[in-house]
Design a protein around this motif. Structure first.
Motif, PDB file in Angstrom:
ATOM      1  N   ASP A  66      -2.905  -4.806   9.364  1.00 60.28           N
ATOM      2  CA  ASP A  66      -2.845  -4.836   7.898  1.00 60.28           C
ATOM      3  C   ASP A  66      -3.270  -3.505   7.261  1.00 60.28           C
ATOM      4  O   ASP A  66      -3.546  -3.440   6.070  1.00 60.28           O
ATOM      5  CB  ASP A  66      -3.712  -5.970   7.357  1.00 60.28           C
ATOM      6  CG  ASP A  66      -5.201  -5.754   7.620  1.00 60.28           C
ATOM      7  OD1 ASP A  66      -5.557  -4.880   8.443  1.00 60.28           O
ATOM      8  OD2 ASP A  66      -6.012  -6.471   7.012  1.00 60.28           O
ATOM      9  N   GLU A  69      -1.544  -2.320   3.946  1.00 59.58           N
ATOM     10  CA  GLU A  69      -1.979  -3.087   2.784  1.00 59.58           C
ATOM     11  C   GLU A  69      -3.403  -2.720   2.372  1.00 59.58           C
ATOM     12  O   GLU A  69      -3.704  -2.577   1.182  1.00 59.58           O
ATOM     13  CB  GLU A  69      -1.883  -4.593   3.071  1.00 59.58           C
ATOM     14  CG  GLU A  69      -0.460  -5.101   3.217  1.00 59.58           C
ATOM     15  CD  GLU A  69       0.154  -4.876   4.603  1.00 59.58           C
ATOM     16  OE1 GLU A  69      -0.556  -4.389   5.525  1.00 59.58           O
ATOM     17  OE2 GLU A  69       1.338  -5.188   4.760  1.00 59.58           O
ATOM     18  N   ARG A  70      -4.300  -2.544   3.351  1.00 60.84           N
ATOM     19  CA  ARG A  70      -5.680  -2.159   3.037  1.00 60.84           C
ATOM     20  C   ARG A  70      -5.742  -0.771   2.400  1.00 60.84           C
ATOM     21  O   ARG A  70      -6.528  -0.524   1.490  1.00 60.84           O
ATOM     22  CB  ARG A  70      -6.553  -2.185   4.289  1.00 60.84           C
ATOM     23  CG  ARG A  70      -6.832  -3.574   4.809  1.00 60.84           C
ATOM     24  CD  ARG A  70      -7.900  -3.618   5.899  1.00 60.84           C
ATOM     25  NE  ARG A  70      -7.523  -2.909   7.120  1.00 60.84           N
ATOM     26  CZ  ARG A  70      -8.144  -1.816   7.582  1.00 60.84           C
ATOM     27  NH1 ARG A  70      -9.183  -1.317   6.951  1.00 60.84           N
ATOM     28  NH2 ARG A  70      -7.741  -1.256   8.709  1.00 60.84           N
ATOM     29  N   ALA A  73      -4.493  -1.070  -1.205  1.00 62.93           N
ATOM     30  CA  ALA A  73      -5.475  -1.805  -2.009  1.00 62.93           C
ATOM     31  C   ALA A  73      -6.692  -0.933  -2.348  1.00 62.93           C
ATOM     32  O   ALA A  73      -7.299  -1.096  -3.406  1.00 62.93           O
ATOM     33  CB  ALA A  73      -5.926  -3.067  -1.280  1.00 62.93           C
TER      34      ALA A  73
END
Length: 105
Positions: A66, A69-70, A73
């Motif tokens: 992930d 996405e991290r 974010a």
């Protein structure tokens, strides 16, 4: 700002074109004054705002988990590079044993 260079899990043990590209990028980034961290596991990356996360070798995208996405974010920048390197560099520096010796002749 930290520059995270993320390669394949065997990168520190098995040299190849992608590892040469990562090492050259790390050297360049450090000469420019950046805090450069070379890691082989996506879980080791802790992106913060303004960091740069560079994922190498898109053929291994499952290893990233992930991390994209991290990264987004956290407000960091994400860069993905396909496997690319000059073949002359690989033959000169990436080979081992007899293959390396023969490539230098």
């Amino acid at each position: 700002m930290t520059v995270w260079l993320v390669g394949r899990r065997s990168g520190g043990r098995r040299l190849g074109g992608d590892q040469l590209q990562i090492e050259e990028s790390a050297r360049f980034g450090r000469t420019m004054g950046y805090d450069v961290r070379v890691v082989t596991r996506a879980s080791a990356v802790l992106p913060q705002t303004e960091d740069r996360v560079h994922l190498f070798n898109i053929q291994r995208s499952l290893d990233w988990g992930d991390l994209p996405e991290r990264t987004l974010a956290a407000g960091a920048r994400l860069l993905v590079s396909p496997l690319f390197h000059p073949l002359e560099t690989y033959h000169r520096e990436g080979r081992r044993g007899l293959g390396r010796l023969l490539a230098q002749v």
